[in-house]
Motif scaffolding. Sequence first.
Motif, PDB file in Angstrom:
ATOM      1  N   SER A  11       0.940  -1.526   0.446  1.00 19.60           N
ATOM      2  CA  SER A  11      -0.009  -0.095  -0.278  1.00 19.60           C
ATOM      3  C   SER A  11       0.907   1.635  -0.006  1.00 19.60           C
ATOM      4  O   SER A  11       0.450   2.066  -0.507  1.00 19.60           O
ATOM      5  N   GLN A  36      -0.820   6.093   7.524  1.00 22.26           N
ATOM      6  CA  GLN A  36      -1.191   5.044   7.192  1.00 22.26           C
ATOM      7  C   GLN A  36      -0.803   3.659   8.443  1.00 22.26           C
ATOM      8  O   GLN A  36      -1.564   2.820   8.387  1.00 22.26           O
ATOM      9  N   PRO A 227     -12.182   3.619  -3.560  1.00 25.61           N
ATOM     10  CA  PRO A 227     -10.504   4.229  -3.210  1.00 25.61           C
ATOM     11  C   PRO A 227     -10.208   5.394  -4.418  1.00 25.61           C
ATOM     12  O   PRO A 227     -10.918   4.928  -5.118  1.00 25.61           O
ATOM     13  N   MET A 241      -5.228   9.663  -0.635  1.00 29.74           N
ATOM     14  CA  MET A 241      -5.685   8.778  -0.422  1.00 29.74           C
ATOM     15  C   MET A 241      -5.745   9.336   1.315  1.00 29.74           C
ATOM     16  O   MET A 241      -6.409   7.601   1.924  1.00 29.74           O
ATOM     17  N   THR A 245      -8.634   6.792   3.406  1.00 30.76           N
ATOM     18  CA  THR A 245      -8.902   6.429   5.036  1.00 30.76           C
ATOM     19  C   THR A 245      -9.905   6.401   6.188  1.00 30.76           C
ATOM     20  O   THR A 245     -10.481   5.339   6.371  1.00 30.76           O
ATOM     21  N   PHE A 278      -5.386  -2.225   1.284  1.00 31.64           N
ATOM     22  CA  PHE A 278      -4.575  -1.257   1.657  1.00 31.64           C
ATOM     23  C   PHE A 278      -4.345  -2.490   3.395  1.00 31.64           C
ATOM     24  O   PHE A 278      -5.082  -2.941   3.261  1.00 31.64           O
ATOM     25  N   SER A 281      -7.503  -2.463   5.773  1.00 29.42           N
ATOM     26  CA  SER A 281      -8.321  -2.670   5.146  1.00 29.42           C
ATOM     27  C   SER A 281      -8.720  -4.410   6.324  1.00 29.42           C
ATOM     28  O   SER A 281      -9.674  -4.600   5.865  1.00 29.42           O
TER      29      SER A 281
END
Length: 378
Positions: A11, A36, A227, A241, A245, A278, A281
Amino acid sequence: MSAMMDDQGSSVMFIRGNQVHSMDGSSLELELETFQRQVTLRFLELAAVGNDDLLSLAWMRKLLDIFILCQDELRMIFFNHRAQVMKPPMDRIVSDFFERCVKALDLCNAVRDGIEQIKQCQRLLEIVLCALDQKRIIGEGQCRRAKKALADLANCMFDDKESSAYMALRNRSFGRNTTTKDLYQIHNQNSNYQHRSVGHFRSLSWSVSRNWSAAKQLQAIGNSLCPPKSNDLVATNGLAMPVYTMSSVLLFVMWALVAAIPCQDRRLQLHILIPRQFPWSAPLLSLHERIMEDSKKKERKNACGLLREIQQIEKCARVMNELVDTLQFPLAEEKGEEVRQRVQDLSHVLEALKDGLDPLERQVREVFHVIVRGRVGT
């Protein structure tokens, strides 16, 4: 869990490979990677709990802590790169995100009313505890009082279908003295709203109608959530991004609140479609699947909420109801010992509610204000 962590690298490479580096590109890249990674680690920890702890008051509070932290971190990214946030297509992406956030405000209000419903059940259990307290002699009057409280509790702990009529009465806002029109005025101003007090905001709909639906509100949050495309990632230097998220986190958190707490029309058949590339996820989708499986259990299908403490209330009320129906006076010593044991079990349930409900309500209020601050601070 190792597979979840392995996906993290892919990712990050996905984000990195689609970024256009500006003068502050390295700083932005580090912020995006950190965001992230933090989201992933937090949800991995959240998903590591056993089924007995899933959807407990303590677990729900951790979930809301995660949301608050992530939302504040995204807000800081927006602040640090404000010039890029204001440019197309990022301005459109951010605007879509804030529209989802505004819809979440009503869900916060509905959840707070659901917490009030649980508190009402708590008060009825306290009456039962007081009536059957072994510190004094239990007579027929105390038994009748306990029976009455248990009957009221049965009416309070109605199933999912019946809860819709009750929860439609009124959903209060966490703010004060501001109308829907005020919120729209704030939405369209750029120069002054950083200095407005959060206490003066209301939800988009401070009082919901009888046909208001938590399920439909969740669907509205999830509509068109997908996405970011490669060209949007390039055009925004990767800033699209973290917005995606956070939108996914927002949808899951609101869905989990509705699953756990009594709400008006809280149907849970919501598909959360998140690609598994991701890193965050995998734990998020795992939690979604586990909660869905829990909701399908025979004893949980018609529950007014999947919160573990609600399950304990239902079990405790059932046992106490069966017990008081068998009481004859004067109490035999054996029956008195059984009453003492059940009262002790009841006191443990009440202790957990006392320790957890008020902090959860405060966190739901904080989630409301964090969402408002995120909108106001841009």
